[in-house]
Design an enzyme around this catalytic site. Structure first.
Site, PDB file in Angstrom:
ATOM      1  N   ASN A  64     -95.634  67.068  77.569  1.00 56.56           N
ATOM      2  CA  ASN A  64     -95.310  66.259  76.404  1.00 56.56           C
ATOM      3  C   ASN A  64     -96.611  65.351  75.932  1.00 56.56           C
ATOM      4  O   ASN A  64     -96.936  64.446  76.664  1.00 56.56           O
ATOM      5  CB  ASN A  64     -94.236  65.270  77.023  1.00 56.56           C
ATOM      6  CG  ASN A  64     -93.659  64.364  76.101  1.00 56.56           C
ATOM      7  OD1 ASN A  64     -94.339  64.274  74.971  1.00 56.56           O
ATOM      8  ND2 ASN A  64     -93.081  63.323  76.597  1.00 56.56           N
ATOM      9  N   TRP A  65     -96.807  65.817  74.965  1.00 56.00           N
ATOM     10  CA  TRP A  65     -98.085  65.265  74.280  1.00 56.00           C
ATOM     11  C   TRP A  65     -97.897  63.949  73.927  1.00 56.00           C
ATOM     12  O   TRP A  65     -99.083  63.243  73.419  1.00 56.00           O
ATOM     13  CB  TRP A  65     -98.757  66.106  73.404  1.00 56.00           C
ATOM     14  CG  TRP A  65     -99.382  67.387  73.697  1.00 56.00           C
ATOM     15  CD1 TRP A  65     -99.405  68.110  74.971  1.00 56.00           C
ATOM     16  CD2 TRP A  65    -100.081  68.729  72.854  1.00 56.00           C
ATOM     17  NE1 TRP A  65     -99.992  69.277  75.096  1.00 56.00           N
ATOM     18  CE2 TRP A  65    -100.402  69.423  73.827  1.00 56.00           C
ATOM     19  CE3 TRP A  65    -100.350  68.766  71.479  1.00 56.00           C
ATOM     20  CZ2 TRP A  65    -101.035  70.769  73.286  1.00 56.00           C
ATOM     21  CZ3 TRP A  65    -101.011  69.710  71.109  1.00 56.00           C
ATOM     22  CH2 TRP A  65    -101.363  70.686  71.700  1.00 56.00           C
ATOM     23  N   LYS A  66     -96.786  63.525  73.633  1.00 52.71           N
ATOM     24  CA  LYS A  66     -96.432  62.156  72.996  1.00 52.71           C
ATOM     25  C   LYS A  66     -97.224  62.276  71.679  1.00 52.71           C
ATOM     26  O   LYS A  66     -97.539  63.167  71.125  1.00 52.71           O
ATOM     27  CB  LYS A  66     -96.863  61.123  73.940  1.00 52.71           C
ATOM     28  CG  LYS A  66     -96.067  61.174  75.170  1.00 52.71           C
ATOM     29  CD  LYS A  66     -95.743  60.160  76.173  1.00 52.71           C
ATOM     30  CE  LYS A  66     -95.088  60.531  77.471  1.00 52.71           C
ATOM     31  NZ  LYS A  66     -95.004  59.288  78.415  1.00 52.71           N
ATOM     32  N   HIS A  99     -85.990  60.922  75.502  1.00 55.05           N
ATOM     33  CA  HIS A  99     -87.208  60.669  76.565  1.00 55.05           C
ATOM     34  C   HIS A  99     -86.840  59.190  76.305  1.00 55.05           C
ATOM     35  O   HIS A  99     -86.288  58.661  75.540  1.00 55.05           O
ATOM     36  CB  HIS A  99     -88.281  60.956  75.830  1.00 55.05           C
ATOM     37  CG  HIS A  99     -89.524  60.715  76.617  1.00 55.05           C
ATOM     38  ND1 HIS A  99     -90.089  59.419  76.620  1.00 55.05           N
ATOM     39  CD2 HIS A  99     -90.176  61.384  77.480  1.00 55.05           C
ATOM     40  CE1 HIS A  99     -91.178  59.240  77.679  1.00 55.05           C
ATOM     41  NE2 HIS A  99     -91.152  60.702  78.134  1.00 55.05           N
ATOM     42  N   GLU A 156     -89.105  56.844  76.186  1.00 58.45           N
ATOM     43  CA  GLU A 156     -89.506  56.046  74.994  1.00 58.45           C
ATOM     44  C   GLU A 156     -88.783  56.121  73.683  1.00 58.45           C
ATOM     45  O   GLU A 156     -88.670  55.025  73.122  1.00 58.45           O
ATOM     46  CB  GLU A 156     -90.930  56.561  74.809  1.00 58.45           C
ATOM     47  CG  GLU A 156     -91.976  56.517  75.869  1.00 58.45           C
ATOM     48  CD  GLU A 156     -92.981  57.366  76.347  1.00 58.45           C
ATOM     49  OE1 GLU A 156     -93.204  58.370  75.333  1.00 58.45           O
ATOM     50  OE2 GLU A 156     -93.634  57.436  77.248  1.00 58.45           O
ATOM     51  N   GLU A 209     -86.963  61.523  84.713  1.00 57.37           N
ATOM     52  CA  GLU A 209     -88.161  60.692  84.659  1.00 57.37           C
ATOM     53  C   GLU A 209     -87.704  59.118  84.948  1.00 57.37           C
ATOM     54  O   GLU A 209     -87.402  58.517  84.102  1.00 57.37           O
ATOM     55  CB  GLU A 209     -88.695  60.737  83.277  1.00 57.37           C
ATOM     56  CG  GLU A 209     -89.036  62.259  82.904  1.00 57.37           C
ATOM     57  CD  GLU A 209     -89.792  62.251  81.654  1.00 57.37           C
ATOM     58  OE1 GLU A 209     -91.019  63.011  81.863  1.00 57.37           O
ATOM     59  OE2 GLU A 209     -89.714  61.683  80.713  1.00 57.37           O
ATOM     60  N   GLY A 237     -96.404  57.098  82.865  1.00 57.58           N
ATOM     61  CA  GLY A 237     -97.637  56.569  82.329  1.00 57.58           C
ATOM     62  C   GLY A 237     -98.287  55.256  83.423  1.00 57.58           C
ATOM     63  O   GLY A 237     -99.272  54.653  83.008  1.00 57.58           O
ATOM     64  N   SER A 274     -96.127  60.424  85.907  1.00 59.57           N
ATOM     65  CA  SER A 274     -97.229  60.549  86.694  1.00 59.57           C
ATOM     66  C   SER A 274     -97.532  61.595  87.631  1.00 59.57           C
ATOM     67  O   SER A 274     -98.085  61.740  88.703  1.00 59.57           O
ATOM     68  CB  SER A 274     -97.338  59.208  87.479  1.00 59.57           C
ATOM     69  OG  SER A 274     -97.643  58.012  86.591  1.00 59.57           O
ATOM     70  N   GLY A 308     -96.893  64.039  81.072  1.00 61.40           N
ATOM     71  CA  GLY A 308     -97.246  63.410  79.886  1.00 61.40           C
ATOM     72  C   GLY A 308     -98.926  63.553  79.916  1.00 61.40           C
ATOM     73  O   GLY A 308     -99.428  64.493  79.479  1.00 61.40           O
ATOM     74  N   GLY A 309     -99.550  62.256  80.236  1.00 57.33           N
ATOM     75  CA  GLY A 309    -101.024  62.136  80.512  1.00 57.33           C
ATOM     76  C   GLY A 309    -101.984  63.439  80.655  1.00 57.33           C
ATOM     77  O   GLY A 309    -102.837  63.877  80.255  1.00 57.33           O
TER      78      GLY A 309
HETATM   79  P1  13P Z   1     -96.953  60.750  82.492  1.00 56.21           P
HETATM   80  O1  13P Z   1     -97.161  61.972  83.033  1.00 56.21           O
HETATM   81  O2  13P Z   1     -98.058  60.371  81.533  1.00 56.21           O
HETATM   82  O3  13P Z   1     -96.377  59.511  83.405  1.00 56.21           O
HETATM   83  O4  13P Z   1     -95.642  60.697  81.357  1.00 56.21           O
HETATM   84  C1  13P Z   1     -94.293  61.487  81.803  1.00 56.21           C
HETATM   85  C2  13P Z   1     -93.643  61.722  80.710  1.00 56.21           C
HETATM   86  O5  13P Z   1     -93.089  60.704  79.838  1.00 56.21           O
HETATM   87  C3  13P Z   1     -93.419  63.117  80.445  1.00 56.21           C
HETATM   88  O6  13P Z   1     -92.652  62.926  79.421  1.00 56.21           O
END
Ligand code: 13P
Length: 251
Positions: A9-11, A95, A97, A167, A173, A212, A233-234
């Site tokens: 998930n590149w956000k 998600h 967010e 999640e 994050g 994470s 994510g990251g």
């Molecule tokens: P991180 O891997 O950066 O913690 O993000 C997880 C995430 O929100 C994937 O959708």
């Protein structure tokens, strides 16, 4: 055997040049991996170029959000048909967010899930509790309600054509990963809840863990019996890290 999937998930990250380098490295790194279903969920403007790069490879692609409506005077929205135009396989819905920063509630998330499936997209339905909810022992109730909204609207069999991502919001994050056992406990809770309604659906359901996940913790998370890969994510923005995570599917 149920499918294991790692999805990035590149956000709101990336640009044309960086995406190109990242995806070429990822494709090279995951080619030949056994049992590794890999996808990237990218910002809308990059779908066209991502499609060009990934077509014919074993990396699928998708989006991070979608409208619940088919079309109309809805400035700024993107429809499921538009995602299909770019051959998306997946779309993330719900998600945390989107839920916390953009006010998406369980009902709206369920409507997006239904719209995605109607168009032949596979929704990656995100569920998870905040730290406050975990500490007040309401995590299971929160997750149950998130799932219930979807099951009431779409039916439990709809999960045959969906992925669920657990999640925990406190792990996203933050560098604070749920321990493999903590994550497993929730995944088992989710699977058992669904099994109470339909055992076959529950057995076949891919439940990813997200929060994470890194190259150095993916293997122990994915080794748990109810964890079927991850939503990343990251670490999905760094080719070597993402490839290591995808490789952990094989263990
Ligand atoms: P991180 O891997 O950066 O913690 O993000 C997880 C995430 O929100 C994937 O959708």
């Amino acid at each position: 055997m149920r499918k294991k999937l790692v999805a990035g998930n590149w956000k709101m990250h990336g640009n044309l040049a960086e995406n190109n380098d990242l995806l070429n490295a990822v494709v090279a790194g995951v080619t030949g991996l056994r049992d590794a279903n890999v996808a990237v969920c990218v910002p809308y403007p990059y779908l066209a170029s991502v499609q060009e790069i990934l077509r014919g490879t074993n990396v699928a692609w998708g989006a991070q959000n979608v409208s619940q409506f088919d079309k109309g005077a809805l400035t700024g929205e993107v429809s499921t048909a538009m995602l299909k135009d770019f051959s998306c396989t997946y779309v993330i819905v719900g998600h945390s967010e989107r839920r916390t920063l953009f006010g998406e509630d369980n009902k709206l998330v369920a409507e997006k899930y239904v719209a995605a499936q109607k168009a032949g997209l596979i929704p990656i339905l995100c569920v998870g509790e905040t730290l406050e909810q975990r500490e007040s022992n309401t995590a299971e109730q929160v997750i149950e309600e998130q799932l219930k909204a979807v099951i009431e609207l779409a039916g439990v069999e709809s999960l045959n054509k969906a992925v669920v991502a657990y999640e925990p919001v406190w792990a996203i994050g933050t560098g604070k990963t749920a321990s493999p056992q903590q994550a497993q406990d929730v995944h088992e809770f989710i699977r058992k809840g669904i099994a109470a309604q339909n055992e076959i659906v529950a057995d076949g359901l891919t439940i990813q863990y997200g929060g994470s996940v890194k190259g150095n913790n993916a293997a122990e998370l994915f080794a748990m019996p109810d964890i079927d890969g991850g939503l990343i994510g990251g670490a999905s923005l760094v080719a070597d890290d993402f490839i290591t995570i995808c490789s952990a599917l094989q263990n």
